[in-house]
Write a protein that holds these residues in place. Sequence first.
Motif, short mmCIF file in Angstrom:
data_model
loop_
_atom_site.label_atom_id
_atom_site.label_comp_id
_atom_site.label_asym_id
_atom_site.label_seq_id
_atom_site.Cartn_x
_atom_site.Cartn_y
_atom_site.Cartn_z
N GLU A 1 0.82 -1.22 0.00
CA GLU A 1 0.00 0.00 0.00
C GLU A 1 0.85 1.26 0.00
O GLU A 1 0.50 2.25 -0.64
N SER A 2 1.97 1.22 0.72
CA SER A 2 2.78 2.44 0.79
C SER A 2 4.27 2.17 0.59
O SER A 2 5.09 3.00 0.95
N THR A 3 4.60 1.02 0.02
CA THR A 3 6.00 0.72 -0.25
C THR A 3 6.13 -0.06 -1.55
O THR A 3 5.23 -0.82 -1.90
N ASN A 4 7.22 0.15 -2.23
CA ASN A 4 7.52 -0.65 -3.43
C ASN A 4 8.67 -1.61 -3.14
O ASN A 4 9.29 -2.12 -4.07
N THR A 5 8.94 -1.85 -1.88
CA THR A 5 10.01 -2.76 -1.50
C THR A 5 9.49 -3.83 -0.54
O THR A 5 9.83 -3.83 0.64
N PRO A 6 8.66 -4.75 -1.04
CA PRO A 6 8.17 -5.81 -0.16
C PRO A 6 9.30 -6.74 0.25
O PRO A 6 10.29 -6.87 -0.47
N THR A 7 9.15 -7.36 1.39
CA THR A 7 10.19 -8.25 1.90
C THR A 7 9.76 -9.71 1.92
O THR A 7 10.47 -10.55 2.45
N ASP A 8 8.60 -10.00 1.36
CA ASP A 8 8.11 -11.38 1.35
C ASP A 8 7.32 -11.62 0.08
O ASP A 8 6.91 -10.69 -0.60
N VAL A 9 7.10 -12.86 -0.24
CA VAL A 9 6.46 -13.23 -1.50
C VAL A 9 4.99 -12.82 -1.54
O VAL A 9 4.48 -12.45 -2.61
N CYS A 10 4.29 -12.86 -0.41
CA CYS A 10 2.87 -12.51 -0.42
C CYS A 10 2.66 -11.06 -0.83
O CYS A 10 1.82 -10.76 -1.68
N ASN A 11 3.41 -10.16 -0.23
CA ASN A 11 3.27 -8.75 -0.59
C ASN A 11 3.89 -8.46 -1.96
O ASN A 11 3.40 -7.61 -2.70
N SER A 12 4.93 -9.20 -2.33
CA SER A 12 5.56 -9.00 -3.63
C SER A 12 4.60 -9.28 -4.78
O SER A 12 4.61 -8.58 -5.79
N LEU B 1 0.96 -7.49 -9.34
CA LEU B 1 -0.42 -7.39 -9.82
C LEU B 1 -0.85 -5.94 -10.02
O LEU B 1 -1.43 -5.58 -11.05
N TRP B 2 -0.55 -5.09 -9.04
CA TRP B 2 -0.97 -3.68 -9.13
C TRP B 2 -0.25 -2.93 -10.25
O TRP B 2 -0.88 -2.18 -11.00
N THR B 3 1.05 -3.13 -10.39
CA THR B 3 1.75 -2.40 -11.44
C THR B 3 1.33 -2.91 -12.82
O THR B 3 1.22 -2.12 -13.76
N THR B 4 1.06 -4.20 -12.94
CA THR B 4 0.59 -4.73 -14.21
C THR B 4 -0.76 -4.12 -14.57
O THR B 4 -0.99 -3.70 -15.71
N ALA B 5 -1.67 -4.05 -13.61
CA ALA B 5 -2.98 -3.46 -13.87
C ALA B 5 -2.86 -1.97 -14.23
O ALA B 5 -3.50 -1.50 -15.17
N ALA B 6 -2.03 -1.26 -13.49
CA ALA B 6 -1.90 0.19 -13.72
C ALA B 6 -1.29 0.51 -15.08
O ALA B 6 -1.58 1.56 -15.65
N MET C 1 -4.58 5.12 -9.27
CA MET C 1 -3.64 5.42 -10.35
C MET C 1 -2.50 6.31 -9.85
O MET C 1 -1.35 6.15 -10.28
N GLN C 2 -2.78 7.23 -8.95
CA GLN C 2 -1.70 8.05 -8.38
C GLN C 2 -0.73 7.19 -7.61
O GLN C 2 0.48 7.43 -7.63
N ARG C 3 -1.23 6.17 -6.93
CA ARG C 3 -0.36 5.28 -6.16
C ARG C 3 0.47 4.37 -7.07
O ARG C 3 1.64 4.15 -6.83
N TRP C 4 -0.16 3.82 -8.10
CA TRP C 4 0.46 2.72 -8.84
C TRP C 4 1.07 3.09 -10.19
O TRP C 4 1.73 2.27 -10.80
N ARG C 5 0.85 4.29 -10.64
CA ARG C 5 1.35 4.63 -11.98
C ARG C 5 2.07 5.97 -11.93
O ARG C 5 1.53 6.95 -11.45
N TYR C 6 3.27 5.98 -12.44
CA TYR C 6 4.03 7.23 -12.49
C TYR C 6 3.47 8.11 -13.61
O TYR C 6 3.06 7.61 -14.64
N PRO C 7 3.47 9.42 -13.42
CA PRO C 7 2.99 10.33 -14.47
C PRO C 7 4.05 10.51 -15.56
O PRO C 7 4.55 11.59 -15.81
N ASP C 8 4.39 9.38 -16.21
CA ASP C 8 5.48 9.41 -17.19
C ASP C 8 5.01 9.38 -18.63
O ASP C 8 5.80 9.40 -19.55
N GLY C 9 3.69 9.33 -18.82
CA GLY C 9 3.17 9.31 -20.18
C GLY C 9 3.28 7.96 -20.88
O GLY C 9 2.93 7.85 -22.04
N TYR C 10 3.79 6.95 -20.19
CA TYR C 10 3.93 5.63 -20.80
C TYR C 10 2.55 5.01 -20.95
O TYR C 10 1.79 4.96 -20.01
N LEU C 11 2.26 4.54 -22.14
CA LEU C 11 0.94 3.98 -22.50
C LEU C 11 -0.11 5.04 -22.37
O LEU C 11 -1.06 5.03 -21.76
#
Length: 154
Positions: free
Chosen positions: A44-55, A60-65, A144-154
């Motif tokens: 929810e607030s980190t892009n550095t999970p330390t275990d497989v469940c959160n990873s 999933l979220w970045t793929t959807a975004a 979308m603000q959480r999971w997608r950078y405003p980089d114009g990609y796609l």
Amino acid sequence: MSAQPPPTASSISAGAPSSSAATHAQAPPTSAHPTPTPPMHFCESTNTPTDVCNSQWLLLWTTAAYTAEKPSEAEKRDAFVFFSQFVDQCKEGPAAQCYADAVRTMPPRVESRRDLVMWLCMVENQCRAKLQMPLKTCRYNTLMQRWRYPDGYL
């Protein structure tokens, strides 16, 4: 140090221990206390999970975004296959098989990026409910603000 010849079939069947057999016969020491399961946070607030469940939720979220806003028929098919056939990596602990269970009751919605992101939020909330965690507010713009950078990609 002198090298010992490898054990022969007759020495193994006769029960004669070899140095390598004796080494492998010992079981590793076991802990009296099992390793605690890391807390679920669904990245929810980190892009550095330390275990497989959160990873898996980060993936999933970045793929959807980053799915196309209005996917072609081929992209819809690919997204449906990815999300419906994704092998739940969370095998232990209270969140075990949570994603797989949720997908069985609620197949992926892939008509648009919005549909997919909102579907994934509902799936996560189904898992959160199972874990007795507060539910996430499913607002597309916030997600979308959480999971997608405003980089114009796609």
